[in-house]
Design a protein around this motif. Structure first.
Motif, mmCIF file in Angstrom:
data_model
loop_
_atom_site.group_PDB
_atom_site.id
_atom_site.type_symbol
_atom_site.label_atom_id
_atom_site.label_comp_id
_atom_site.label_asym_id
_atom_site.label_seq_id
_atom_site.Cartn_x
_atom_site.Cartn_y
_atom_site.Cartn_z
ATOM 1 N N ALA A 278 -5.207 9.923 -8.698
ATOM 2 C CA ALA A 278 -4.287 9.768 -9.827
ATOM 3 C C ALA A 278 -4.894 10.243 -11.138
ATOM 4 C CB ALA A 278 -3.863 8.304 -9.950
ATOM 5 N N GLY A 279 -6.118 10.768 -11.088
ATOM 6 C CA GLY A 279 -6.746 11.311 -12.281
ATOM 7 C C GLY A 279 -7.333 10.275 -13.206
ATOM 8 N N LEU A 280 -7.733 9.135 -12.665
ATOM 9 C CA LEU A 280 -8.284 8.059 -13.490
ATOM 10 C C LEU A 280 -9.813 8.042 -13.440
ATOM 11 C CD1 LEU A 280 -5.963 5.024 -12.633
ATOM 12 C CD2 LEU A 280 -6.155 6.172 -14.840
ATOM 13 N N PRO A 281 -10.462 7.879 -14.574
ATOM 14 C CA PRO A 281 -11.894 7.592 -14.551
ATOM 15 C C PRO A 281 -12.085 6.159 -14.070
ATOM 16 C CG PRO A 281 -11.065 7.346 -16.778
ATOM 17 C CD PRO A 281 -9.904 7.841 -15.943
ATOM 18 N N ALA A 282 -13.161 5.911 -13.343
ATOM 19 C CA ALA A 282 -13.380 4.586 -12.786
ATOM 20 C C ALA A 282 -14.648 3.957 -13.350
ATOM 21 C CB ALA A 282 -13.469 4.652 -11.263
ATOM 22 N N VAL A 283 -14.581 2.636 -13.523
ATOM 23 C CA VAL A 283 -15.763 1.843 -13.823
ATOM 24 C C VAL A 283 -15.949 0.899 -12.641
ATOM 25 C CG1 VAL A 283 -16.806 0.124 -15.333
ATOM 26 C CG2 VAL A 283 -15.417 1.965 -16.315
ATOM 27 N N SER A 284 -17.071 1.038 -11.950
ATOM 28 C CA SER A 284 -17.311 0.208 -10.771
ATOM 29 C C SER A 284 -18.787 -0.161 -10.705
ATOM 30 C CB SER A 284 -16.850 0.927 -9.493
ATOM 31 O OG SER A 284 -16.809 0.050 -8.392
ATOM 32 N N THR A 285 -19.209 -0.694 -9.561
ATOM 33 C CA THR A 285 -20.580 -1.184 -9.431
ATOM 34 C C THR A 285 -21.406 -0.287 -8.516
ATOM 35 O OG1 THR A 285 -19.629 -2.755 -7.826
ATOM 36 C CG2 THR A 285 -20.253 -3.606 -9.949
ATOM 37 N N ARG A 286 -22.711 -0.316 -8.781
ATOM 38 C CA ARG A 286 -23.654 0.504 -8.023
ATOM 39 C C ARG A 286 -24.047 -0.250 -6.764
ATOM 40 N NH1 ARG A 286 -26.476 1.186 -11.947
ATOM 41 N NH2 ARG A 286 -25.761 3.215 -12.734
ATOM 42 N N ILE A 287 -23.185 -0.138 -5.745
ATOM 43 C CA ILE A 287 -23.412 -0.880 -4.502
ATOM 44 C C ILE A 287 -22.867 -0.071 -3.324
ATOM 45 C CG2 ILE A 287 -21.224 -2.150 -4.630
ATOM 46 C CD1 ILE A 287 -22.675 -4.599 -3.505
ATOM 47 N N ALA A 288 -23.571 -0.164 -2.186
ATOM 48 C CA ALA A 288 -23.141 0.469 -0.927
ATOM 49 C C ALA A 288 -22.806 1.949 -1.165
ATOM 50 C CB ALA A 288 -21.971 -0.299 -0.332
ATOM 51 N N PRO B 23 0.827 -1.216 0.000
ATOM 52 C CA PRO B 23 0.000 0.000 0.000
ATOM 53 C C PRO B 23 0.857 1.259 0.000
ATOM 54 C CG PRO B 23 -0.806 -1.579 1.631
ATOM 55 C CD PRO B 23 0.508 -2.118 1.121
ATOM 56 N N ASN B 24 0.429 2.244 -0.776
ATOM 57 C CA ASN B 24 1.084 3.558 -0.841
ATOM 58 C C ASN B 24 2.504 3.510 -1.402
ATOM 59 O OD1 ASN B 24 -1.176 4.870 0.302
ATOM 60 N ND2 ASN B 24 -0.463 4.418 2.371
ATOM 61 N N SER B 25 2.917 2.395 -1.988
ATOM 62 C CA SER B 25 4.291 2.274 -2.480
ATOM 63 C C SER B 25 4.461 2.970 -3.828
ATOM 64 C CB SER B 25 4.684 0.806 -2.617
ATOM 65 O OG SER B 25 3.915 0.182 -3.631
ATOM 66 N N ALA B 26 5.712 3.350 -4.129
ATOM 67 C CA ALA B 26 6.012 4.012 -5.403
ATOM 68 C C ALA B 26 5.675 3.135 -6.605
ATOM 69 C CB ALA B 26 7.476 4.436 -5.427
ATOM 70 N N PRO B 27 5.989 1.819 -6.593
ATOM 71 C CA PRO B 27 5.616 0.987 -7.747
ATOM 72 C C PRO B 27 4.108 0.928 -7.970
ATOM 73 C CG PRO B 27 7.291 -0.116 -6.427
ATOM 74 C CD PRO B 27 6.830 1.067 -5.638
ATOM 75 N N LEU B 28 3.330 0.906 -6.884
ATOM 76 C CA LEU B 28 1.876 0.876 -7.028
ATOM 77 C C LEU B 28 1.385 2.192 -7.627
ATOM 78 C CD1 LEU B 28 -0.822 -0.560 -6.560
ATOM 79 C CD2 LEU B 28 -0.838 0.404 -4.245
ATOM 80 N N LYS B 29 1.889 3.295 -7.122
ATOM 81 C CA LYS B 29 1.478 4.601 -7.667
ATOM 82 C C LYS B 29 1.843 4.714 -9.140
ATOM 83 C CE LYS B 29 1.941 6.867 -3.179
ATOM 84 N NZ LYS B 29 2.782 7.731 -2.326
ATOM 85 N N ALA B 30 2.989 4.158 -9.523
ATOM 86 C CA ALA B 30 3.405 4.208 -10.929
ATOM 87 C C ALA B 30 2.394 3.496 -11.826
ATOM 88 C CB ALA B 30 4.792 3.592 -11.089
ATOM 89 N N LEU B 31 1.830 2.390 -11.353
ATOM 90 C CA LEU B 31 0.826 1.678 -12.136
ATOM 91 C C LEU B 31 -0.418 2.549 -12.338
ATOM 92 C CD1 LEU B 31 0.982 -1.972 -10.725
ATOM 93 C CD2 LEU B 31 1.752 -1.165 -12.964
ATOM 94 N N TYR B 32 -0.834 3.234 -11.302
ATOM 95 C CA TYR B 32 -1.973 4.149 -11.430
ATOM 96 C C TYR B 32 -1.655 5.251 -12.452
ATOM 97 C CZ TYR B 32 -4.628 2.453 -7.319
ATOM 98 O OH TYR B 32 -5.377 1.706 -6.425
ATOM 99 N N HIS B 33 -0.438 5.776 -12.395
ATOM 100 C CA HIS B 33 -0.070 6.879 -13.271
ATOM 101 C C HIS B 33 0.033 6.445 -14.728
ATOM 102 C CE1 HIS B 33 1.884 8.937 -9.535
ATOM 103 N NE2 HIS B 33 0.577 9.056 -9.552
ATOM 104 N N GLN B 34 0.393 5.191 -14.960
ATOM 105 C CA GLN B 34 0.540 4.688 -16.323
ATOM 106 C C GLN B 34 -0.791 4.224 -16.915
ATOM 107 O OE1 GLN B 34 3.440 1.589 -15.732
ATOM 108 N NE2 GLN B 34 4.956 3.036 -14.916
ATOM 109 N N ALA B 35 -1.789 4.000 -16.076
ATOM 110 C CA ALA B 35 -3.076 3.472 -16.544
ATOM 111 C C ALA B 35 -3.934 4.577 -17.161
ATOM 112 C CB ALA B 35 -3.809 2.813 -15.387
ATOM 113 N N ASP B 36 -4.970 4.147 -17.881
ATOM 114 C CA ASP B 36 -5.925 5.075 -18.489
ATOM 115 C C ASP B 36 -7.317 4.956 -17.882
ATOM 116 O OD1 ASP B 36 -4.243 6.138 -20.805
ATOM 117 O OD2 ASP B 36 -4.121 3.978 -21.156
#
Length: 374
Positions: free
Chosen positions: A284-294, A250-263
């Motif tokens: 990270a500025g990403l649009p999300a696709v998720s579910t209508r729950i909770a 969690p919160n690691s630089a490699p994880l953040k890099a994946l968010y930054h490289q994604a669309d």
């Protein structure tokens, strides 16, 4: 401290699932307040050795968390003076009624026990016999009544307290956990780029988080030249266009890099309250696709910061992803709106400050009542 008021606050925090990250964020952000002396009681979920063989204790998280919390609190007050207690979640507080009476206490939760029961099948959680469920309800209501104030992660959870346990609305404040937004922001603004559109999924449990459903949708979209990046603990057989990452912290630089490289961020979860990864994606500025729950619709605003689909609907998931893949302008716009939304409502440092002000207010009120009584 130039005469400033000091507050010794005991933080009793469960260490299960996403609450581990929440605890780390609290520890990092509360350290910025010079008037607060935090004392941490982190309640582990796992059992080892002899404890793993004790009936009820090994299988009942409420019993295990409650007993561990009581032991931690005894150790805590043996070392220092405590002005207030903060529990997250209500699980370690349910068996601590005497502590809730002794100290001004705030109880925080991401979902009520009744709401959790509704999501239970996806957490491998089953309701017990009727007599046990009645007892559980009474114990939780006692906990909510004894707390000076309640904090919920979402409006959905607040409504669950009001409707399911009769808690007065003015006793509840919604303070989402969020993330340290500035730490997750992309170093450079997003823009059109050549190459494949990258879809990112972050979830330890593929089945519950909808990872297998996402794989099915991805296979229908693969001819468009997209990539799917999965951060998970589960094993995934190799297939074209799929990249799997194990051991991400969690919160690691490699994880953040994946968010930054994604669309696009995709989390078609079957059962969640308010997944913190959605805050990370938005920061990270990403649009999300998720579910209508909770509480997910509170952070992923359908048609504004991302798209929501019905739970378990692979066709709707496929079409939502296709829409964002084929519409780069909309993708970028949703990402910008997501970043603004999370900065306003889900910034962990700002919300930690709100939480501390609430706790300080309860301490100040208790001190004033003591002076009047004296």
């Amino acid at each position: 401290m130039n005469g400033a008021t000091l507050y010794n606050i005991g933080f009793v925090l469960e260490q299960a699932l996403g609450h581990v990250t929440h605890a780390k964020n609290l520890q990092a952000n509360i350290s910025h307040d010079p008037d607060v002396r935090p004392h941490w009681a982190l309640i582990p979920f796992e059992t080892y050795g002899l404890a793993a063989r004790i009936p009820i204790y090994k299988s009942n998280w409420t019993v295990r968390a409650g007993l561990r919390a009581r032991r931690s609190l005894r150790q805590l007050v043996g070392k220092t003076t405590i002005d207030a207690l903060f529990f997250h979640t209500q699980v370690p507080a349910v068996l601590a009624a005497d502590w809730l009476r002794r100290y001004p206490s705030i109880v925080s939760l991401d979902a009520t026990p009744l709401q959790y029961d509704q999501l239970g099948p996806y957490y491998q959680h089953e309701s017990g016999p009727a007599w046990l469920e009645r007892l559980k309800w009474h114990l939780n209501r006692r906990c909510f009544n004894l707390a000076r104030h309640l904090v919920t992660w979402s409006q959905w959870a607040k409504e669950g307290l009001i409707e399911g346990y009769g808690v007065p609305p003015d006793k509840i404040t919604v303070i989402p956990p969020g993330v340290n937004v500035h730490e997750w922001q992309r170093p450079t603004p997003r823009s059109h780029h050549e190459g494949p559109v990258k879809i990112l999924f972050v979830g330890a449990n593929l089945e519950r988080k909808g990872g297998f459903l996402l794989l099915e949708a991805f296979r229908a979209l693969r001819p468009l030249g997209v990539e799917l990046h999965l951060v998970t603990k589960d094993n995934v057989p190799p297939e074209p266009g799929v990249f799997v990452y194990h051991g991400m912290q969690p919160n690691s630089a490699p994880l953040k890099a994946l968010y930054h490289q994604a669309d696009i961020f995709a989390l078609p979860t079957f059962g969640d309250c308010l997944p913190m990864v959605l805050s990370e994606a938005a920061a990270a500025g990403l649009p999300a696709v998720s579910t209508r729950i909770a509480a997910i619709p509170e952070i992923v605003r359908d048609g504004e910061t991302g798209l929501l689909t019905p739970v378990g609907d692979v066709q709707a998931l496929t079409e939502a992803l296709r829409r964002l893949i084929m519409r780069p302008e909309e993708r970028l716009h949703f990402g910008e709106q997501a970043s603004k939304h999370v900065s306003r409502a889900y910034d962990a440092r700002h919300n930690a400050g709100r939480l501390l002000e609430l706790i300080k207010g309860e301490v100040d009120l208790a001190r004033m009542q003591e002076r009047i009584a004296a």
